[in-house]
Design a protein around this motif. Structure first.
Motif, mmCIF file in Angstrom:
data_model
loop_
_atom_site.group_PDB
_atom_site.id
_atom_site.type_symbol
_atom_site.label_atom_id
_atom_site.label_comp_id
_atom_site.label_asym_id
_atom_site.label_seq_id
_atom_site.Cartn_x
_atom_site.Cartn_y
_atom_site.Cartn_z
ATOM 1 N N UNK A 61 27.311 8.759 -3.954
ATOM 2 C CA UNK A 61 27.624 8.858 -5.381
ATOM 3 C C UNK A 61 29.125 8.681 -5.612
ATOM 4 N N UNK A 62 29.932 9.328 -4.784
ATOM 5 C CA UNK A 62 31.389 9.186 -4.904
ATOM 6 C C UNK A 62 31.825 7.756 -4.624
ATOM 7 N N UNK A 63 31.221 7.146 -3.615
ATOM 8 C CA UNK A 63 31.607 5.779 -3.231
ATOM 9 C C UNK A 63 31.214 4.747 -4.280
ATOM 10 N N UNK A 64 30.104 4.989 -4.974
ATOM 11 C CA UNK A 64 29.618 3.999 -5.944
ATOM 12 C C UNK A 64 29.951 4.363 -7.383
ATOM 13 N N UNK A 65 30.418 5.593 -7.607
ATOM 14 C CA UNK A 65 30.794 6.006 -8.949
ATOM 15 C C UNK A 65 29.636 6.373 -9.862
ATOM 16 N N UNK A 66 28.472 6.620 -9.297
ATOM 17 C CA UNK A 66 27.328 6.998 -10.128
ATOM 18 C C UNK A 66 26.115 7.326 -9.295
ATOM 19 N N UNK A 67 25.045 7.638 -9.992
ATOM 20 C CA UNK A 67 23.805 8.044 -9.322
ATOM 21 C C UNK A 67 22.824 6.901 -9.107
ATOM 22 N N UNK A 68 23.078 5.747 -9.664
ATOM 23 C CA UNK A 68 22.107 4.653 -9.600
ATOM 24 C C UNK A 68 21.798 4.263 -8.163
ATOM 25 N N UNK A 69 22.813 3.977 -7.369
ATOM 26 C CA UNK A 69 22.570 3.534 -5.991
ATOM 27 C C UNK A 69 21.850 4.610 -5.176
ATOM 28 N N UNK A 70 22.287 5.877 -5.217
ATOM 29 C CA UNK A 70 21.524 6.896 -4.471
ATOM 30 C C UNK A 70 20.073 7.012 -4.925
ATOM 31 N N UNK A 71 19.824 6.939 -6.236
ATOM 32 C CA UNK A 71 18.444 7.038 -6.711
ATOM 33 C C UNK A 71 17.625 5.834 -6.271
ATOM 34 N N UNK A 72 18.221 4.653 -6.303
ATOM 35 C CA UNK A 72 17.500 3.464 -5.833
ATOM 36 C C UNK A 72 17.241 3.552 -4.335
ATOM 37 N N UNK A 73 18.178 4.102 -3.588
ATOM 38 C CA UNK A 73 17.983 4.284 -2.148
ATOM 39 C C UNK A 73 16.816 5.240 -1.885
ATOM 40 N N UNK A 74 16.786 6.347 -2.606
ATOM 41 C CA UNK A 74 15.683 7.300 -2.448
ATOM 42 C C UNK A 74 14.360 6.629 -2.805
ATOM 43 N N UNK A 75 14.366 5.838 -3.858
ATOM 44 C CA UNK A 75 13.151 5.123 -4.252
ATOM 45 C C UNK A 75 12.692 4.188 -3.140
ATOM 46 N N UNK A 76 13.636 3.487 -2.539
ATOM 47 C CA UNK A 76 13.298 2.596 -1.422
ATOM 48 C C UNK A 76 12.737 3.353 -0.232
ATOM 49 N N UNK A 77 13.324 4.502 0.062
ATOM 50 C CA UNK A 77 12.825 5.328 1.173
ATOM 51 C C UNK A 77 11.405 5.796 0.867
ATOM 52 N N UNK A 78 11.153 6.186 -0.378
ATOM 53 C CA UNK A 78 9.802 6.602 -0.769
ATOM 54 C C UNK A 78 8.809 5.441 -0.658
ATOM 55 N N UNK A 79 9.261 4.258 -1.033
ATOM 56 C CA UNK A 79 8.393 3.082 -0.938
ATOM 57 C C UNK A 79 8.032 2.806 0.521
ATOM 58 N N UNK A 80 9.019 2.855 1.396
ATOM 59 C CA UNK A 80 8.767 2.660 2.827
ATOM 60 C C UNK A 80 7.883 3.792 3.367
ATOM 61 N N UNK A 81 8.110 5.002 2.872
ATOM 62 C CA UNK A 81 7.307 6.152 3.315
ATOM 63 C C UNK A 81 5.833 5.982 3.002
ATOM 64 N N UNK A 82 5.537 5.198 1.984
ATOM 65 C CA UNK A 82 4.136 4.969 1.630
ATOM 66 C C UNK A 82 3.375 4.247 2.741
ATOM 67 N N UNK A 83 4.089 3.577 3.630
ATOM 68 C CA UNK A 83 3.431 2.895 4.746
ATOM 69 C C UNK A 83 2.763 3.884 5.697
ATOM 70 N N UNK A 84 3.315 5.075 5.801
ATOM 71 C CA UNK A 84 2.763 6.058 6.743
ATOM 72 C C UNK A 84 1.369 6.512 6.316
ATOM 73 N N UNK A 85 1.210 7.099 5.121
ATOM 74 C CA UNK A 85 -0.162 7.497 4.759
ATOM 75 C C UNK A 85 -1.096 6.310 4.547
ATOM 76 N N UNK A 86 -0.540 5.139 4.242
ATOM 77 C CA UNK A 86 -1.397 3.959 4.060
ATOM 78 C C UNK A 86 -1.987 3.494 5.386
ATOM 79 N N UNK A 87 -1.312 3.815 6.492
ATOM 80 C CA UNK A 87 -1.779 3.323 7.790
ATOM 81 C C UNK A 87 -2.423 4.403 8.661
ATOM 82 N N UNK A 88 -2.254 5.663 8.328
ATOM 83 C CA UNK A 88 -2.814 6.740 9.150
ATOM 84 C C UNK A 88 -4.258 7.037 8.788
ATOM 85 N N UNK A 89 -5.016 7.371 9.788
ATOM 86 C CA UNK A 89 -6.386 7.828 9.594
ATOM 87 C C UNK A 89 -6.560 9.135 10.350
#
Length: 165
Positions: free
Chosen positions: A120-148
């Motif tokens: 947040x300090x490096x980018x001057x706002x919350x947009x990049x951190x929130x987008x990063x978290x969103x990306x991590x959540x999107x990638x995280x969806x691969x785990x329950x999508x592939x586990x049985x």
């Protein structure tokens, strides 16, 4: 993001705790009915949407709504993971497995805010951190999508009565 006062923000955080607690019950119940992996897919998917929209959620009502969903989902992890550990590793091992998961969660809870603050300090706002978290959540969806859930199997020589996971 909303321009609200520090006191207003602190009040919101207190209200968000209610959503965190409710998420534990709601998502635990939901996972019992729709399955653990489907519940995790919904938890992660909802957060993808929320974290993408949050940087532009200037009206306080929208910020509150999105953040409430995030907290509901956050609490959902606590309501769903113990049962998932039991499903995958058996009730006998669920406590130890869940304990290890919570240690990892705690490490993220300590280090994550420092990393997000630096970003947040490096980018001057919350947009990049929130987008990063969103990306991590999107990638995280691969785990329950592939586990049985593992199938129970009979231990040879047990006469069919002893099963393992």
């Amino acid at each position: 993001i909303t321009g609200t006062s520090a006191a207003g923000a602190a009040s919101l955080v207190g209200v968000f705790a209610i959503f965190n607690g409710a998420g534990r019950v709601f998502w635990g119940w939901t996972s019992d009915h729709v399955g653990r992996m489907r519940a995790f897919l919904a938890i992660f998917g909802l957060q993808v949407i929320c974290f993408v929209v949050l940087p532009s959620a200037a009206p306080i009502w929208l910020f509150f709504l999105l953040s409430s969903v995030v907290y509901l989902c956050y609490g959902g992890g606590f309501g769903t993971m113990p049962a998932t550990a039991a499903d995958f590793f058996g009730p006998k091992n669920a406590g130890a497995i869940y304990g290890a998961v919570i240690v990892g969660w705690s490490v993220g809870g300590v280090l994550g805010p420092f990393a997000i603050a630096a970003l947040t300090d490096a980018t001057g706002g919350f947009a990049v951190p929130f987008y990063l978290i969103s990306g991590i959540m999107l990638i995280s969806m691969l785990i329950p999508a592939s586990l049985r859930k593992p199938e129970e199997r009979t231990v040879p020589g047990s006469g069919g009565g002893l099963s393992t996971r």
